[in-house]
Design an enzyme around this catalytic site. Sequence first.
Site, mmCIF file in Angstrom:
data_model
loop_
_atom_site.group_PDB
_atom_site.id
_atom_site.type_symbol
_atom_site.label_atom_id
_atom_site.label_comp_id
_atom_site.label_asym_id
_atom_site.label_seq_id
_atom_site.Cartn_x
_atom_site.Cartn_y
_atom_site.Cartn_z
ATOM 1 N N GLN A 104 -7.479 -3.681 -5.059
ATOM 2 C CA GLN A 104 -8.550 -2.658 -4.639
ATOM 3 C C GLN A 104 -7.921 -1.765 -3.666
ATOM 4 O O GLN A 104 -8.380 -0.388 -3.824
ATOM 5 C CB GLN A 104 -9.992 -3.184 -4.285
ATOM 6 C CG GLN A 104 -10.700 -3.947 -5.266
ATOM 7 C CD GLN A 104 -10.929 -3.321 -6.744
ATOM 8 O OE1 GLN A 104 -11.254 -2.231 -6.720
ATOM 9 N NE2 GLN A 104 -10.446 -3.903 -7.801
ATOM 10 N N HIS A 153 -8.309 -1.527 6.044
ATOM 11 C CA HIS A 153 -8.770 -2.800 6.385
ATOM 12 C C HIS A 153 -9.121 -3.666 5.314
ATOM 13 O O HIS A 153 -9.965 -3.336 4.623
ATOM 14 C CB HIS A 153 -9.851 -2.506 7.625
ATOM 15 C CG HIS A 153 -10.095 -4.052 8.323
ATOM 16 N ND1 HIS A 153 -9.192 -4.485 8.953
ATOM 17 C CD2 HIS A 153 -11.144 -4.697 8.267
ATOM 18 C CE1 HIS A 153 -9.607 -5.680 9.588
ATOM 19 N NE2 HIS A 153 -10.883 -5.704 9.020
ATOM 20 N N ASN A 202 0.751 -1.170 0.085
ATOM 21 C CA ASN A 202 -0.035 -0.059 -0.078
ATOM 22 C C ASN A 202 0.784 1.306 0.046
ATOM 23 O O ASN A 202 0.392 2.274 -0.445
ATOM 24 C CB ASN A 202 -0.978 -0.052 1.266
ATOM 25 C CG ASN A 202 -2.133 -0.851 0.992
ATOM 26 O OD1 ASN A 202 -3.132 -0.412 0.119
ATOM 27 N ND2 ASN A 202 -2.262 -1.758 1.533
ATOM 28 N N ASP A 249 -10.602 -0.680 14.339
ATOM 29 C CA ASP A 249 -11.122 -0.997 13.024
ATOM 30 C C ASP A 249 -12.756 -0.263 12.966
ATOM 31 O O ASP A 249 -13.590 -0.848 12.531
ATOM 32 C CB ASP A 249 -11.174 -2.346 12.504
ATOM 33 C CG ASP A 249 -9.562 -2.944 12.231
ATOM 34 O OD1 ASP A 249 -9.119 -2.270 11.841
ATOM 35 O OD2 ASP A 249 -9.485 -4.206 12.570
HETATM 36 C C1 GRF Z 1 -3.212 -5.076 3.752
HETATM 37 O O1 GRF Z 1 -4.108 -6.027 3.509
HETATM 38 C C2 GRF Z 1 -4.125 -4.138 4.694
HETATM 39 O O2 GRF Z 1 -5.345 -3.954 4.445
HETATM 40 C C3 GRF Z 1 -3.718 -4.631 5.878
HETATM 41 O O3 GRF Z 1 -2.408 -5.128 6.096
HETATM 42 C C4 GRF Z 1 -2.145 -5.553 4.542
HETATM 43 C C5 GRF Z 1 -0.899 -4.888 4.609
HETATM 44 O O4 GRF Z 1 -0.323 -4.926 3.222
HETATM 45 N N1 GRF Z 1 -4.103 -3.629 7.186
HETATM 46 P P1 GRF Z 1 0.871 -4.044 2.742
HETATM 47 O O5 GRF Z 1 1.912 -4.313 3.660
HETATM 48 O O6 GRF Z 1 0.509 -2.908 2.366
HETATM 49 O O7 GRF Z 1 1.596 -4.900 1.533
#
Ligand code: GRF
Length: 219
Positions: free
Chosen positions: A176, A112, A17, A148
């Site tokens: 997504q 989340h 992310n 959350d």
């Molecule tokens: C994602 O699925 C996010 O929603 C959750 O932890 C995961 C993190 O993935 N909170 P990344 O480290 O961003 O690849």
Amino acid sequence: MTVPLPLGILISGSGSNLQAIIDAIGRQELAARIQVVVSNRADAYGLTRAQQHGIPTTVIDHKGFSSREAFEAALIQSLRTHQVELVVLAGFMRVLTPFFVRAFSQRIMNIHPALLPAFPGTHAQRQALQYGVRIAGATVHFVDEETDHGPIITQAAVPVYPDDTEETLSARILAQEHRIYPQAIQLFAEGRLEIRGRSVVVHNESRLPHVTLRVPESR
Ligand code: GRF
């Protein structure tokens, strides 16, 4: 020319992310600047991603502190030193106490991998499969003092198929996540998000009539 929104991004792991946010800034779809990436784990791959883009990184290991508040005080100090305006939790695997939340009141976002309020907590995708839902998804929300739980900014839905595994469903949701997290931050940067109680009003929101996701799709 608007001033880029100064972000502080907290991670614990892969940082995909974080990468999506870096890429959205690079494509000029997100008017933000990442001031610092903070990880509570020294081995988080997201630190490497940040360093590859010349973004300052800090490791603040929670295990080195005697209390959650002491750990959070160190986080707050780092974020303030870097003049962060919005704190972005991107796979940060520590629960934050009211002490931290109050320090950045209404200025912390989380993502989340479920359609909240369904399946809060860890292993959300596994929970969704075990429950048998046909539609799963991701949620970006402001962080309040419960886990959350805060006001929802945006959600994206994906189908769940009978042969899905935790891995396949997680990958579909993650794709997504990478779309909606930069969009939510951009809405904040544009000053278009207004928190009203449990709800977030998105000013000048465009509306799509009759958009539905039906699973299974009828023929
Ligand atoms: C994602 O699925 C996010 O929603 C959750 O932890 C995961 C993190 O993935 N909170 P990344 O480290 O961003 O690849």
